[in-house]
Structure formats: C-alpha cells, structure tokens
Motif scaffolding. Structure first.
Motif, PDB file in Angstrom:
ATOM      1  N   GLU A 158       0.840  -1.191   0.000  1.00  4.44           N
ATOM      2  CA  GLU A 158       0.000   0.000   0.000  1.00  4.44           C
ATOM      3  C   GLU A 158       0.881   1.248   0.000  1.00  4.44           C
ATOM      4  O   GLU A 158       1.877   1.315   0.724  1.00  4.44           O
ATOM      5  N   ILE A 159       0.477   2.224  -0.814  1.00  6.23           N
ATOM      6  CA  ILE A 159       1.240   3.462  -0.971  1.00  6.23           C
ATOM      7  C   ILE A 159       0.295   4.642  -0.774  1.00  6.23           C
ATOM      8  O   ILE A 159      -0.834   4.643  -1.281  1.00  6.23           O
ATOM      9  N   ARG A 160       0.770   5.648  -0.051  1.00  6.13           N
ATOM     10  CA  ARG A 160      -0.033   6.865   0.167  1.00  6.13           C
ATOM     11  C   ARG A 160       0.891   8.073   0.096  1.00  6.13           C
ATOM     12  O   ARG A 160       1.880   8.146   0.812  1.00  6.13           O
ATOM     13  N   ALA A 161       0.559   8.989  -0.799  1.00  4.26           N
ATOM     14  CA  ALA A 161       1.360  10.210  -0.970  1.00  4.26           C
ATOM     15  C   ALA A 161       0.461  11.425  -0.826  1.00  4.26           C
ATOM     16  O   ALA A 161      -0.606  11.500  -1.460  1.00  4.26           O
ATOM     17  N   GLN A 162       0.884  12.371  -0.015  1.00  5.74           N
ATOM     18  CA  GLN A 162       0.120  13.589   0.198  1.00  5.74           C
ATOM     19  C   GLN A 162       0.836  14.787  -0.429  1.00  5.74           C
ATOM     20  O   GLN A 162       2.033  14.752  -0.695  1.00  5.74           O
ATOM     21  N   GLY A 163       0.072  15.848  -0.661  1.00  2.00           N
ATOM     22  CA  GLY A 163       0.657  17.059  -1.218  1.00  2.00           C
ATOM     23  C   GLY A 163       1.059  16.920  -2.665  1.00  2.00           C
ATOM     24  O   GLY A 163       2.009  17.565  -3.122  1.00  2.00           O
ATOM     25  N   VAL A 164       0.333  16.088  -3.434  1.00  2.00           N
ATOM     26  CA  VAL A 164       0.669  15.854  -4.837  1.00  2.00           C
ATOM     27  C   VAL A 164      -0.135  16.801  -5.721  1.00  2.00           C
ATOM     28  O   VAL A 164      -1.344  16.955  -5.550  1.00  2.00           O
ATOM     29  N   ARG A 165       0.531  17.435  -6.677  1.00  2.00           N
ATOM     30  CA  ARG A 165      -0.157  18.331  -7.607  1.00  2.00           C
ATOM     31  C   ARG A 165      -0.840  17.513  -8.697  1.00  2.00           C
ATOM     32  O   ARG A 165      -0.240  16.618  -9.283  1.00  2.00           O
ATOM     33  N   ALA A 166      -2.112  17.820  -8.947  1.00  2.00           N
ATOM     34  CA  ALA A 166      -2.865  17.141  -9.995  1.00  2.00           C
ATOM     35  C   ALA A 166      -3.699  18.170 -10.744  1.00  2.00           C
ATOM     36  O   ALA A 166      -4.459  18.926 -10.142  1.00  2.00           O
ATOM     37  N   ASP A 167      -3.562  18.177 -12.075  1.00  2.00           N
ATOM     38  CA  ASP A 167      -4.243  19.169 -12.894  1.00  2.00           C
ATOM     39  C   ASP A 167      -3.853  20.550 -12.366  1.00  2.00           C
ATOM     40  O   ASP A 167      -2.672  20.856 -12.254  1.00  2.00           O
ATOM     41  N   LEU A 168      -4.818  21.381 -12.008  1.00  2.00           N
ATOM     42  CA  LEU A 168      -4.505  22.710 -11.452  1.00  2.00           C
ATOM     43  C   LEU A 168      -4.638  22.722  -9.947  1.00  2.00           C
ATOM     44  O   LEU A 168      -4.632  23.793  -9.321  1.00  2.00           O
ATOM     45  N   ILE A 169      -4.753  21.549  -9.352  1.00  2.00           N
ATOM     46  CA  ILE A 169      -4.922  21.437  -7.900  1.00  2.00           C
ATOM     47  C   ILE A 169      -3.562  21.160  -7.280  1.00  2.00           C
ATOM     48  O   ILE A 169      -2.870  20.210  -7.655  1.00  2.00           O
TER      49      ILE A 169
END
Length: 260
Positions: free
Chosen positions: A66-77
């Motif tokens: 299981e992998i969890r990453a926070q603070g990732v930029r996606a599209d314009l978010i």
C-alpha cells in the motif's frame, strides 16, 4: 528443557525483529524511489503487508503493498492525496538492497485520487466550498461535509459555497453530477439544493441562476491517478471527491512517473 524453550523463544524473537527490520528497510527504499521518480515533495508512506517478509523478499514477489502520498499536484490542484494498492508485486531483493528499483511488474493495481473541499474550492474560486454526498446517495444517516461513511452510489454530490456575481453575493447549495468523461471527471451542476439536510434555502434571481450554476462546473484531468490506471469510478466520500481506477498486469516505470 527450560533452557531449550527459552533459547527457541529468543531465536523466534530475533527472527521477528530481523523480519520487521528488513521490511522497514525495503519500505524505505521503495518510498525513496517513488519520491525521486515522481518528483514528490516528501516521502510517500509505503507499507508491505504479509508475514514473514523474508520469504517474500527471497521470492521477489510481494502479495500486497500500500502506498499513500500527500501534497501531490494534480491538474490545477496543488494539494491532493494519492493512494495505491498493489497486489502481486515483483521486485528482486537485490534491487531493493541496492536501491535500483526501476521497472516493477504488478498483477493488479487499485488507485485513488482524493481531492478535499478546500482544494476543490480553490480550483472553482469558491474558498468556503463544502462537499457532501447528496442525501439520496448517502450510505448512512450522517450529515454535513465532515460526516464519515458517506459514499455516493450514483455519482451525486452537493456543493455549498459563497458566490459573487456583480452585486449579488450569496451562499448557495447546488446539486451536481460526477461523471467520468474519458480520462476526465466532469462536475456538472444541475440545480439548486434547498433540502433540510445541509441545503441553503435562498432565492436566486432567475436571470442569474444559469450563471451561478456554471460557477460549480469543472473538468478535472485524471492523468495523475497512481501509475496511469484508468478511472472507473468517481464519488463523494465525506468532504472529498474521490476518483478511483484499476489496472491489471501493469509494469510501473519508476523513472517515468512524471511522463504526461
């Protein structure tokens, strides 16, 4: 006999410690490889399930990661959470030890992209945005944008926030559909929501209704789903929009995670 039992207990204890230590080191190596390959701002959380770990490492085949990453930029978010569940992962032990994890065959991947209300509000230009599953789609009786266990079954969502059009400034609630459109998610406001369960009962001038509803419309690119999996479901869960996808027999190229 007591000495023998004590000796066996000590050996078993040491074996468990060594096993957990090896698992922790491997999780660290995978986390670092993902951070470097994905150009992440911090190390993602990596958990390798299954005991004993050593037997999986020797085989080079891991049942569940299981992998969890926070603070990732996606599209314009600028700030989303990515989660992935990997089943049947092939990584030679030597690659883990040497930190040479590049291409990873995986039998099955389930990936999730989570967008919370604050980030979606920034994208829509509605800073106080709240997100909740529409009442007809809630799986339990909890209410409000912070409720737990709320999951849409039909792709419905209620969005609440303050909008401004010329002199008109008002907090409103709208019903919107969450629709998969190819590799994009479409948020399409369909009507105002004035129900007693979190809705805002306010009169919007007829000539402004279409414009106000349009402020809640948006397309979100889903190419940031973990490891390029194809989106298969989108729903409102608690105060988040969750986009999910799956993939079978996928080879993850760690070095090319940022490739469009």
């Amino acid at each position: 006999m007591r000495k023998l039992i004590l000796g066996l207990a000590i050996l078993i204890g040491l074996a468990v410690v060594v096993d957990f230590g090896a698992a922790a080191y491997s999780e660290y190596r995978v986390s670092r490889a993902l951070r470097e390959g994905g150009e992440l701002s911090s190390d993602p959380e990596v958990t390798i399930h299954g005991f004993p770990f050593i037997t999986q490492a020797i085989d080079g085949k891991y049942k569940n990661i299981e992998i969890r990453a926070q603070g990732v930029r996606a599209d314009l978010i600028s700030n989303t959470t990515l989660e992935a569940t990997l089943n049947g992962v092939s990584i030679p032990a030597s690659d883990l030890i040497e930190g040479k994890v590049h291409k990873v065959p995986v039998d099955h991947i389930g990936g999730r992209l989570k967008i919370d209300a604050t980030e979606l509000g920034q994208l829509l230009g509605i800073p106080d945005l709240q997100v909740s599953a529409s009442p007809a789609d809630k799986s339990d009786g909890t209410g409000g944008s912070g409720g737990s266990g709320m999951t849409t079954t039909g792709g419905g969502v209620v969005l609440t926030g303050t909008v401004t059009i010329g002199p008109f400034t008002q907090k409103v609630s709208v019903k919107a559909d969450l629709v998969l459109d190819g590799n994009q998610v479409k948020i399409a406001a369909s009507d105002f929501y004035t129900g007693g369960d979190g809705g805002i009962d306010v009169a919007v001038p007829e000539q402004l209704k279409a414009t106000v509803l349009g402020l809640f419309d948006r397309y979100i690119d889903t190419r940031q789903l973990p490891f390029g999996v194809v989106p298969t479901k989108v729903s409102a869960q608690g105060s988040q929009i969750v986009i999910e996808g799956e993939g079978d027999n996928v080879t993850i190229d760690i070095d090319q995670l940022q490739r469009p």
